[in-house]
Design a protein around this motif. Structure first.
Motif, PDB file in Angstrom:
ATOM      1  N   SER A  68      10.430   4.410   2.818  1.00 26.31           N
ATOM      2  CA  SER A  68       9.251   3.660   3.222  1.00 26.31           C
ATOM      3  C   SER A  68       8.190   3.638   2.125  1.00 26.31           C
ATOM      4  O   SER A  68       7.766   4.686   1.642  1.00 26.31           O
ATOM      5  CB  SER A  68       8.682   4.295   4.489  1.00 26.31           C
ATOM      6  N   ASN A  69       7.780   2.441   1.733  1.00 28.47           N
ATOM      7  CA  ASN A  69       6.690   2.218   0.780  1.00 28.47           C
ATOM      8  C   ASN A  69       6.753   3.049  -0.505  1.00 28.47           C
ATOM      9  O   ASN A  69       5.802   3.757  -0.826  1.00 28.47           O
ATOM     10  CB  ASN A  69       5.341   2.443   1.467  1.00 28.47           C
ATOM     11  N   LYS A 114       6.363   4.213  -4.279  1.00 29.73           N
ATOM     12  CA  LYS A 114       5.368   3.918  -5.303  1.00 29.73           C
ATOM     13  C   LYS A 114       6.074   3.818  -6.654  1.00 29.73           C
ATOM     14  O   LYS A 114       6.767   4.743  -7.073  1.00 29.73           O
ATOM     15  CB  LYS A 114       4.304   5.011  -5.343  1.00 29.73           C
ATOM     16  N   GLY A 162       7.698  -3.708   0.667  1.00 32.98           N
ATOM     17  CA  GLY A 162       7.081  -2.403   0.843  1.00 32.98           C
ATOM     18  C   GLY A 162       6.746  -1.659  -0.439  1.00 32.98           C
ATOM     19  O   GLY A 162       6.120  -0.602  -0.397  1.00 32.98           O
ATOM     20  N   GLN A 191       4.876  -0.275  -3.477  1.00 33.82           N
ATOM     21  CA  GLN A 191       3.510  -0.113  -3.972  1.00 33.82           C
ATOM     22  C   GLN A 191       3.638  -0.007  -5.489  1.00 33.82           C
ATOM     23  O   GLN A 191       4.186   0.973  -5.987  1.00 33.82           O
ATOM     24  CB  GLN A 191       2.883   1.164  -3.433  1.00 33.82           C
TER      25      GLN A 191
END
Length: 128
Positions: A4-5, A7, A31, A33
């Motif tokens: 999830s998400n 970076k 998703g 970043q």
């Protein structure tokens, strides 16, 4: 399966390439970043933000002569965060250069070209 998400840090002194790679990656997975840095030094200052993957250009001193190159930044990243996956990106097609980056801890060496963005996306998926 992408966590999830995740970076992602993109470190390249070619702003257009960073923007194009960011757009491509976000088209593949919303998703992500993504933060871009034009110098390795700026990336190192932000390592506390816990990136999941770093995409690092081999030549980082084409715009700022005093900027450290990708190998030096790779060594610093690995000194601080040994487990952080780093994908090297370069227009250099030398096997010696590729081997050197792998020796210093890069998970892969991607040559800039037609399929580079797709290859980077696949490597990110495999490492997050």
């Amino acid at each position: 399966m992408i966590k999830s998400n995740p970076k992602i840090f993109i470190v390249d002194d070619e702003l257009l390439l960073s923007e194009m790679l960011t757009d491509y990656l976000k088209d593949q997975y919303e998703g992500f970043q993504i933060q871009s840095f034009s110098t390795g030094e700026a990336c190192l200052q932000s390592l506390g933000e816990q990136p999941d993957v770093v995409v690092l250009d081999y030549y980082l001193n084409s715009k700022e002569r005093d900027a450290a190159n990708g190998i030096d930044i790779l060594k610093q990243i690995k000194k601080r965060k040994r487990a952080l996956p780093v994908i090297m990106l370069s227009s250099q097609e030398s096997y010696g250069t590729a081997a050197q980056t792998i020796m210093y801890g890069a998970v892969h060496y991607v040559i800039k070209g037609q399929d580079a963005f797709k290859e980077i996306f696949e490597l990110i998926k495999a490492n997050v």
